[in-house]
Design a protein around this motif. Structure first.
Motif, PDB file in Angstrom:
ATOM      1  N   LEU A 305     168.203  30.864  57.257  1.00 28.53           N
ATOM      2  CA  LEU A 305     167.137  31.558  56.525  1.00 28.53           C
ATOM      3  C   LEU A 305     166.160  30.569  55.915  1.00 28.53           C
ATOM      4  CD1 LEU A 305     169.409  34.098  54.565  1.00 28.53           C
ATOM      5  CD2 LEU A 305     167.973  34.643  56.543  1.00 28.53           C
ATOM      6  N   PRO A 306     165.560  29.709  56.753  1.00 30.88           N
ATOM      7  CA  PRO A 306     164.706  28.680  56.168  1.00 30.88           C
ATOM      8  C   PRO A 306     163.484  29.247  55.439  1.00 30.88           C
ATOM      9  CG  PRO A 306     164.547  28.681  58.567  1.00 30.88           C
ATOM     10  CD  PRO A 306     165.638  29.618  58.213  1.00 30.88           C
ATOM     11  N   ASN A 307     162.919  30.332  55.952  1.00 28.77           N
ATOM     12  CA  ASN A 307     161.750  30.918  55.293  1.00 28.77           C
ATOM     13  C   ASN A 307     162.143  31.782  54.110  1.00 28.77           C
ATOM     14  OD1 ASN A 307     159.405  30.089  57.087  1.00 28.77           O
ATOM     15  ND2 ASN A 307     160.824  30.963  58.579  1.00 28.77           N
ATOM     16  N   MET A 308     163.136  32.602  54.310  1.00 25.68           N
ATOM     17  CA  MET A 308     163.625  33.481  53.236  1.00 25.68           C
ATOM     18  C   MET A 308     164.009  32.682  52.004  1.00 25.68           C
ATOM     19  SD  MET A 308     163.558  36.589  53.006  1.00 25.68           S
ATOM     20  CE  MET A 308     164.411  36.951  51.508  1.00 25.68           C
ATOM     21  N   SER A 309     164.698  31.563  52.261  1.00 31.66           N
ATOM     22  CA  SER A 309     165.224  30.803  51.123  1.00 31.66           C
ATOM     23  C   SER A 309     164.109  30.193  50.285  1.00 31.66           C
ATOM     24  CB  SER A 309     166.185  29.719  51.595  1.00 31.66           C
ATOM     25  OG  SER A 309     165.566  28.888  52.551  1.00 31.66           O
ATOM     26  N   LYS A 310     162.921  30.096  50.882  1.00 30.12           N
ATOM     27  CA  LYS A 310     161.811  29.536  50.101  1.00 30.12           C
ATOM     28  C   LYS A 310     161.016  30.647  49.414  1.00 30.12           C
ATOM     29  CE  LYS A 310     161.105  25.468  53.071  1.00 30.12           C
ATOM     30  NZ  LYS A 310     161.473  26.025  54.392  1.00 30.12           N
ATOM     31  N   HIS A 311     161.339  31.870  49.751  1.00 29.74           N
ATOM     32  CA  HIS A 311     160.608  32.999  49.168  1.00 29.74           C
ATOM     33  C   HIS A 311     160.966  33.145  47.694  1.00 29.74           C
ATOM     34  CE1 HIS A 311     159.160  37.100  48.595  1.00 29.74           C
ATOM     35  NE2 HIS A 311     158.454  36.926  49.698  1.00 29.74           N
ATOM     36  N   ALA A 312     159.940  33.462  46.901  1.00 29.16           N
ATOM     37  CA  ALA A 312     160.150  33.562  45.449  1.00 29.16           C
ATOM     38  C   ALA A 312     161.175  34.617  45.059  1.00 29.16           C
ATOM     39  CB  ALA A 312     158.816  33.858  44.771  1.00 29.16           C
ATOM     40  N   LYS A 313     161.306  35.647  45.892  1.00 30.38           N
ATOM     41  CA  LYS A 313     162.203  36.737  45.499  1.00 30.38           C
ATOM     42  C   LYS A 313     163.582  36.656  46.148  1.00 30.38           C
ATOM     43  CE  LYS A 313     158.942  40.034  43.825  1.00 30.38           C
ATOM     44  NZ  LYS A 313     158.236  41.293  43.995  1.00 30.38           N
ATOM     45  N   PHE A 314     163.884  35.523  46.773  1.00 31.53           N
ATOM     46  CA  PHE A 314     165.160  35.384  47.486  1.00 31.53           C
ATOM     47  C   PHE A 314     166.351  35.743  46.606  1.00 31.53           C
ATOM     48  CE2 PHE A 314     168.053  34.408  50.637  1.00 31.53           C
ATOM     49  CZ  PHE A 314     168.756  33.208  50.497  1.00 31.53           C
ATOM     50  N   GLU A 315     166.413  35.104  45.427  1.00 31.05           N
ATOM     51  CA  GLU A 315     167.553  35.338  44.519  1.00 31.05           C
ATOM     52  C   GLU A 315     167.629  36.806  44.121  1.00 31.05           C
ATOM     53  OE1 GLU A 315     168.624  31.100  43.887  1.00 31.05           O
ATOM     54  OE2 GLU A 315     169.636  32.978  43.427  1.00 31.05           O
ATOM     55  N   GLU A 316     166.452  37.354  43.808  1.00 27.66           N
ATOM     56  CA  GLU A 316     166.387  38.739  43.339  1.00 27.66           C
ATOM     57  C   GLU A 316     166.898  39.692  44.419  1.00 27.66           C
ATOM     58  OE1 GLU A 316     162.462  39.897  41.761  1.00 27.66           O
ATOM     59  OE2 GLU A 316     162.941  41.844  42.683  1.00 27.66           O
ATOM     60  N   ILE A 317     166.488  39.421  45.657  1.00 29.84           N
ATOM     61  CA  ILE A 317     166.907  40.283  46.768  1.00 29.84           C
ATOM     62  C   ILE A 317     168.419  40.199  46.961  1.00 29.84           C
ATOM     63  CG2 ILE A 317     166.760  40.575  49.275  1.00 29.84           C
ATOM     64  CD1 ILE A 317     163.784  39.695  48.986  1.00 29.84           C
ATOM     65  N   LEU A 318     168.942  38.969  46.875  1.00 32.81           N
ATOM     66  CA  LEU A 318     170.387  38.804  47.022  1.00 32.81           C
ATOM     67  C   LEU A 318     171.123  39.623  45.960  1.00 32.81           C
ATOM     68  CD1 LEU A 318     170.786  34.973  47.759  1.00 32.81           C
ATOM     69  CD2 LEU A 318     171.179  36.866  49.333  1.00 32.81           C
ATOM     70  N   THR A 319     170.643  39.517  44.736  1.00 34.66           N
ATOM     71  CA  THR A 319     171.275  40.247  43.636  1.00 34.66           C
ATOM     72  C   THR A 319     171.232  41.747  43.902  1.00 34.66           C
ATOM     73  OG1 THR A 319     170.542  38.529  42.124  1.00 34.66           O
ATOM     74  CG2 THR A 319     171.313  40.579  41.134  1.00 34.66           C
ATOM     75  N   LYS A 320     170.097  42.235  44.370  1.00 39.75           N
ATOM     76  CA  LYS A 320     169.963  43.670  44.656  1.00 39.75           C
ATOM     77  C   LYS A 320     170.940  44.098  45.741  1.00 39.75           C
ATOM     78  CE  LYS A 320     165.590  45.321  43.088  1.00 39.75           C
ATOM     79  NZ  LYS A 320     164.630  44.354  42.527  1.00 39.75           N
ATOM     80  N   LEU A 321     171.169  43.188  46.689  1.00 38.36           N
ATOM     81  CA  LEU A 321     172.071  43.516  47.798  1.00 38.36           C
ATOM     82  C   LEU A 321     173.533  43.263  47.445  1.00 38.36           C
ATOM     83  CD1 LEU A 321     170.019  41.944  50.744  1.00 38.36           C
ATOM     84  CD2 LEU A 321     170.325  44.383  50.271  1.00 38.36           C
ATOM     85  N   ARG A 322     173.774  42.785  46.211  1.00 45.36           N
ATOM     86  CA  ARG A 322     175.125  42.449  45.753  1.00 45.36           C
ATOM     87  C   ARG A 322     175.722  41.344  46.629  1.00 45.36           C
ATOM     88  NH1 ARG A 322     176.210  46.096  41.832  1.00 45.36           N
ATOM     89  NH2 ARG A 322     178.164  44.975  41.477  1.00 45.36           N
ATOM     90  N   LEU A 323     174.848  40.377  46.959  1.00 43.66           N
ATOM     91  CA  LEU A 323     175.287  39.242  47.767  1.00 43.66           C
ATOM     92  C   LEU A 323     175.137  37.948  46.992  1.00 43.66           C
ATOM     93  CD1 LEU A 323     173.667  40.162  51.216  1.00 43.66           C
ATOM     94  CD2 LEU A 323     176.027  40.557  50.468  1.00 43.66           C
TER      95      LEU A 323
END
Lengths: 387, 417
Positions: A305-323
Motif C-alpha cells: 500500500l505505498p500510496n495509501m500509506s502516504k494518504h493523510a487519512k490512512f490511520e483514520e480509515i484503518l481505525t474505522k475498519l477496526r484494523l
C-alpha cells in the motif's frame, strides 16, 4: 500436626517481625503508562495481596511485568499476565477493568461468541495477489489444568509439550507433519526453519522476560509444522500453543478454512486424551496475556500500500475498519517498501468469523483505494463509516 | 510438589504461608484458600522431583556441576523462612548455560538462610569456587585492621588508580533476588539513615536512582559512579532487576573517595577509591568507613549478615567471605606482551580485567589487576596479597623495560592443610 504448628508459629513470628504493610509494598507507578498501572489502586492492591490462586500465583506475579516496564507515552501495553486459568477469577478486581479498557468496553457480564465455521465467511478467496502478498491467521490455545508460561514448572511445561506432540502426531492428510524440539534440532533443521520464517527464538522483549516466560529456555519448547508448510504450531513460547495457518497470496478463505479444520481436529485429539482447552463463556479462550483473550485471533495480510500509506487519512480509515498496521517483521517493526502487515485490532467480543470477515472486507477496500490512488483518483467516497 | 505452588514465595503474606502449611488457623483479616493444601498435595504426587529436574547437559557452571537428581529430590520441596526455594536459587544457572572457558557460579541466595537450607548444593559450589574451602570444617577470618598493611604505596608511573570494594547485607531482610519492594525500600531506608551519620572526610550525600536530576545523573556518569539497570542475563535471570529503579541509589562522600551502591546486586556495595597508587590510604578509608557504617546501623538495632563459616553473606556465593576485590589500574606495556604474563598472574593469585570491569577488554596497555580470592583469607591478607603482587608486576615491568629478564614466581598456597 504439632510440629506443623511449631513451624507456623516460628514462621509467623518471623513474618510479623518483618510484617511490612501494603503501603510499604505498593509499587511506584507514577511514571507508568500501561493498563495495569491505570487500574491498580492501593485499596485494590491491599485486597488482592491477601489472595493466591490454587497454584500459588499471587498479585506480584500478575503485575511484575507492568511494574518493570513503565511503557511508552504512545503505546499502551497491558502490564499484567495470568499464571493460570484461575488468575482471571481470583484477581478479577484488577483484570476485569484491564480487560474492559483493552477490549473496547467489554463488560464483566458480557458473553463472547466462538465461531470456527469457515462456511460462515463471505468471500475472502479473491484478494488481489498483485497487492496481497501473503495471508495468515494465528491464535493461541491453553491446556486446562496446567499453569501458563509465567508460572509453570519445568515438569508442567514438559507435560504440555509431551501432550501436544502426541496429539499433533495423530494429524493426517494435508495436516500431517513433524515436531522439532528447540533443544534438539540440527543446524540444518534450524536453518531451514529460519528460511521458512517459522523459527521462534528466546524472547528478548523485556515485556516477556519480566513475566518469567523465558525461564529454563529452551527446555520443552519446539515447533511443529505440516509437510506443506501451511500449518504451524509453536509449543511453549508465549502461550502453551500458538497455532498459525499461512500461505502466499490472497486466499484468506483457504487459510481460514485450514485454520478452523486444524484447530478443531487438534481440540478433538486433546479431548480424546482427556484434556480440554481453557475456555469459558465470558472470556472465550484463555491465554497468558489479557490482550489475547476471546479469540486470541490475529488474521492478517502482507499487502502493498505505498500510496495509501502516504494518504493523510490512512490511520483514520484503518481505525474505522477496526484494523491495525504493523511492519512486516511483526509487532513493533517498521514497514519495508510500502508493504504493511494489516490485521484485525480486536480479539474479544467478536467471533473468529467476524474478525476474519473484517480483515477480508477491509483489505479489499484498502486495495480498491490503493488502485484509485495509483491512477490519481480520489478515494473520499470510499471512506467507510466506523464499524 | 510443582514449582508453581512453591512459588507462593513472592506473596510473602501470612495467608500464603498458612495455605502452604494447610493449617486451620486464621489470622485476622486474612483470606485463606481452602483448597490450597489439597492442590499442593495433588501436585506433589503428579510432579515428582524427577519431572522437574533441569536439563543441565549443555551447562558449564558450578551449580550444574554440583546438582544431582538426588540432591534436587531432597531439596526441591524445602522452603527457607522467607519462602525461598531451590528452584529460585538455581534459575539463573539453568537459564545461563555458561561458557566453555568461563565457569560462572549458576546459583544465588535469596536470603541468609539459603546457605543453610540448601547447604547440600551450596557447600560443593562454595568448595568448587573457593579453592576447596569447606564450610563444614573451616572458619573464615575477618580482619579490617588497615594498620597491618605493608608497602601499600605504588609507583605512580605505573599505577593510575587504586580501589577496594566489598558488599554488605542487612540481616533480617531478603537479598535482591528475593526481596519484596517493601524489604528493598527498608534496606534503602536503613542504609541511607546510617550514612547520613557519617562525618568529616566521610560526610556525603545520597542520590536515589529514580529521583535524580539530569544534571546529577550526568555528573555521576562523568565520575564513573553511576550504575545502571543490569543487562547481564546472569543477573536478570536471578530476579535482581525487578521493580527497577525503585529503592536503588548511590551515596558518595563529598570528596568522591567513598561510594556506596544501594540495592544493585547486593543490599550494599561499598567502594573506596582514589586516583594514584596510595592503596594504603584507600584501604584505611575502606576499613574505617565500613566500621563506622556498621556502628551506625547497630545503634538502630540492625546488623550485617555474617557468620564464622562463610564470613560476610552476599547474594552470589562467589562473593562470600570478604566479598573483597582490591585492584588497581596499572600500565604494563611490556609485561602484558610477555607470554608468561598469565602464569605470573595465576601464581600471584591475581586476575586481570579490562578497564571497564568484569567482562571487558583492556584498552591499550592498562589493566585492571585484582585479587582472585574472596573466602578463606582475611581482608588484610587479600589486600596484602594484591599489594605484593602488583609490586612484583611493576618490578617485572621495570626489568623488561631495561631489557632484563624476569622470573615467574612460585605459586602461592591458598590453604594450609
Amino acid at each position: 500436626m504439632s510440629d506443623n504448628i511449631e513451624r507456623i508459629s516460628e514462621s509467623m513470628a518471623k513474618l510479623s517481625m518483618k510484617w511490612l504493610s501494603a503501603e510499604d509494598e505498593y509499587p511506584d507507578l507514577s511514571k507508568h503508562n500501561n493498563h495495569m498501572a491505570k487500574v491498580l489502586t492501593l485499596p485494590m492492591y491491599k485486597k488482592l495481596r491477601e489472595r493466591v490462586t490454587p497454584n500459588g500465583f499471587t498479585i506480584e506475579g500478575v503485575i511484575q511485568t507492568g511494574v518493570d516496564n513503565p511503557g511508552h507515552p504512545f503505546i499502551m501495553t497491558v502490564g499484567c499476565v495470568a499464571g493460570d486459568e484461575e488468575t482471571y477469577e481470583v484477581f478479577k478486581e484488577l483484570l476485569d477493568p484491564v480487560i474492559e479498557d483493552r477490549h473496547g468496553g467489554y463488560k464483566p457480564t458480557d458473553k463472547h461468541k466462538t465461531d470456527l465455521n469457515p462456511d460462515n465467511l463471505k468471500g475472502g478467496d479473491d484478494l488481489d495477489p498483485k497487492y496481497v502478498l501473503s495471508s495468515r491467521v494465528r491464535t493461541g490455545r491453553s491446556i486446562r489444568g496446567f499453569c501458563l508460561p509465567p508460572h509453570c514448572s519445568r515438569g508442567e511445561r514438559r507435560a504440555v509439550e509431551k501432550l501436544s506432540v502426541e496429539a499433533l502426531a495423530a494429524l493426517s492428510g494435508d495436516l500431517k507433519g513433524k515436531y522439532y524440539a528447540l533443544k534438539n534440532m540440527t543446524e540444518a533443521e534450524q536453518q531451514q526453519l529460519i528460511d521458512d520464517h517459522f523459527l521462534f527464538d528466546k524472547p528478548v522483549s523485556p515485556l516477556l522476560l519480566a513475566s518469567g516466560m523465558a525461564r529454563d529456555w529452551p527446555d520443552a519448547r519446539g515447533i511443529w509444522h505440516n509437510d506443506n508448510k501451511t500449518f504451524l504450531v509453536w509449543v511453549n513460547e508465549e502461550d502453551h500453543l500458538r497455532v498459525i495457518s499461512m500461505q502466499k497470496g490472497g486466499k484468506m478463505k483457504e487459510v481460514f478454512t485450514r485454520f478452523c479444520t486444524g484447530l478443531t481436529k487438534i481440540e478433538t485429539l486433546f479431548r480424546d486424551r482427556g484434556h480440554a482447552f481453557m475456555w469459558n463463556e465470558h472470556l472465550g479462550y484463555v491465554l497468558t496475556c489479557p490482550s489475547n483473550l476471546g479469540t486470541g485471533l490475529r488474521a492478517g495480510v502482507h499487502v502493498k500500500l505505498p500510496n495509501m500509506s502516504k494518504h493523510a487519512k490512512f490511520e483514520e480509515i484503518l481505525t474505522k475498519l477496526r484494523l491495525q498496521k504493523r511492519g512486516t517483521g511483526g509487532v513493533d517493526t517498521a514497514a519495508v517498501g510500502g508493504v504493511f502487515d494489516i490485521s484485525n485490532a480486536d480479539r474479544l467480543g467478536f467471533s473468529e468469523v467476524d474478525l476474519v470477515q473484517m480483515v477480508v472486507d477491509g483489505v479489499k477496500l484498502l486495495v480498491e483505494m490503493e488502485k484509485r490512488l495509483e491512477k490519481g483518483q480520489p478515494i473520499d467516497n470510499l471512506i467507510p463509516a466506523q464499524k | 510438589m510443582s514449582g508453581s505452588f512453591r512459588r507462593l514465595i513472592s506473596g510473602r503474606s501470612t495467608a500464603v504461608l498458612l495455605a502452604s502449611l494447610g493449617a486451620g488457623t486464621m489470622a485476622t483479616g486474612v483470606l485463606l484458600n481452602e483448597n490450597g493444601s489439597l492442590a499442593a498435595e495433588a501436585k506433589k504426587k503428579l510432579y515428582p522431583p524427577s519431572s522437574d529436574f533441569p536439563d543441565l547437559r549443555k551447562h558449564n557452571n558450578c551449580m550444574a556441576t554440583a546438582l544431582t537428581p538426588a540432591i534436587y529430590a531432597k531439596l526441591r520441596d524445602k522452603l527457607t523462612p522467607n519462602n525461598w526455594t531451590l528452584d529460585q536459587c538455581i534459575q539463573t544457572g539453568v537459564d545461563n548455560p555458561g561458557h566453555p572457558f568461563i565457569k560462572t557460579v549458576g546459583c544465588v541466595a535469596g536470603d541468609e538462610e539459603s546457605y543453610e537450607v540448601f547447604a547440600e548444593l551450596f557447600d560443593p559450589v562454595i568448595k568448587d569456587r573457593h579453592n576447596g574451602y569447606d564450610p563444614r570444617k573451616m572458619t573464615h577470618p575477618t580482619d579490617l585492621d588497615a594498620s597491618k598493611l605493608k608497602h601499600g604505596m605504588f609507583d605512580e608511573n605505573y599505577v593510575l588508580s587504586s580501589r577496594v570494594r566489598t558488599g554488605r547485607s542487612i540481616r533480617g531482610l531478603s537479598l535482591p533476588p528475593a526481596c519484596s519492594r517493601a524489604e528493598r525500600r527498608e534496606v534503602e531506608r536503613v542504609v541511607v539513615t546510617a550514612l547520613a551519620g557519617l562525618k568529616g572526610d566521610l560526610a556525603g550525600r545520597y542520590y536515589s536512582l529514580g529521583d535524580m536530576t539530569e544534571k546529577e545523573q550526568q555528573q555521576l556518569i562523568d565520575d564513573h559512579f553511576l550504575f545502571d539497570k543490569p543487562v547481564s542475563p546472569l543477573l536478570t535471570c536471578a530476579f535482581m532487576a525487578r521493580d527497577w529503579p525503585d529503592a536503588r541509589g548511590i551515596w558518595h562522600n563529598n570528596e568522591k573517595t567513598f561510594l556506596i551502591w544501594v540495592n544493585e546486586e547486593d543490599h550494599t556495595r561499598v567502594i573506596s577509591m582514589e586516583k594514584g597508587g596510595n592503596m594504603k590510604r584507600v584501604f584505611e578509608r575502606f576499613c574505617n568507613g565500613l566500621k563506622q557504617v556498621e556502628h551506625l546501623i547497630q545503634e538502630r538495632g540492625w546488623e550485617f549478615m555474617w557468620n564464622e563459616r562463610l564470613g560476610y553473606i552476599l547474594t552470589c556465593p562467589s562473593n562470600l567471605g570478604t566479598g573483597l576485590r582490591a585492584g588497581v589500574h596499572v600500565r604494563l606495556p611490556n609485561l602484558s606482551k610477555d607470554p608468561r604474563f598469565s602464569k605470573i598472574l595465576d601464581n600471584l593469585r591475581l586476575q586481570k580485567r579490562g578497564t571497564g570491569g568484569v567482562d571487558t577488554a583492556a584498552t591499550g596497555d592498562t589493566f585492571d589487576i585484582s585479587n582472585l580470592d574472596r573466602l578463606g583469607k582475611s581482608e588484610v591478607e587479600l589486600v596484602q596479597l594484591l599489594v605484593d603482587g602488583v609490586n612484583y608486576l611493576i618490578e617485572c615491568e621495570k626489568k623488561l623495560e631495561k631489557g632484563q629478564d624476569i622470573q615467574v614466581p612460585a605459586p602461592l598456597v591458598m590453604f594450609k592443610k
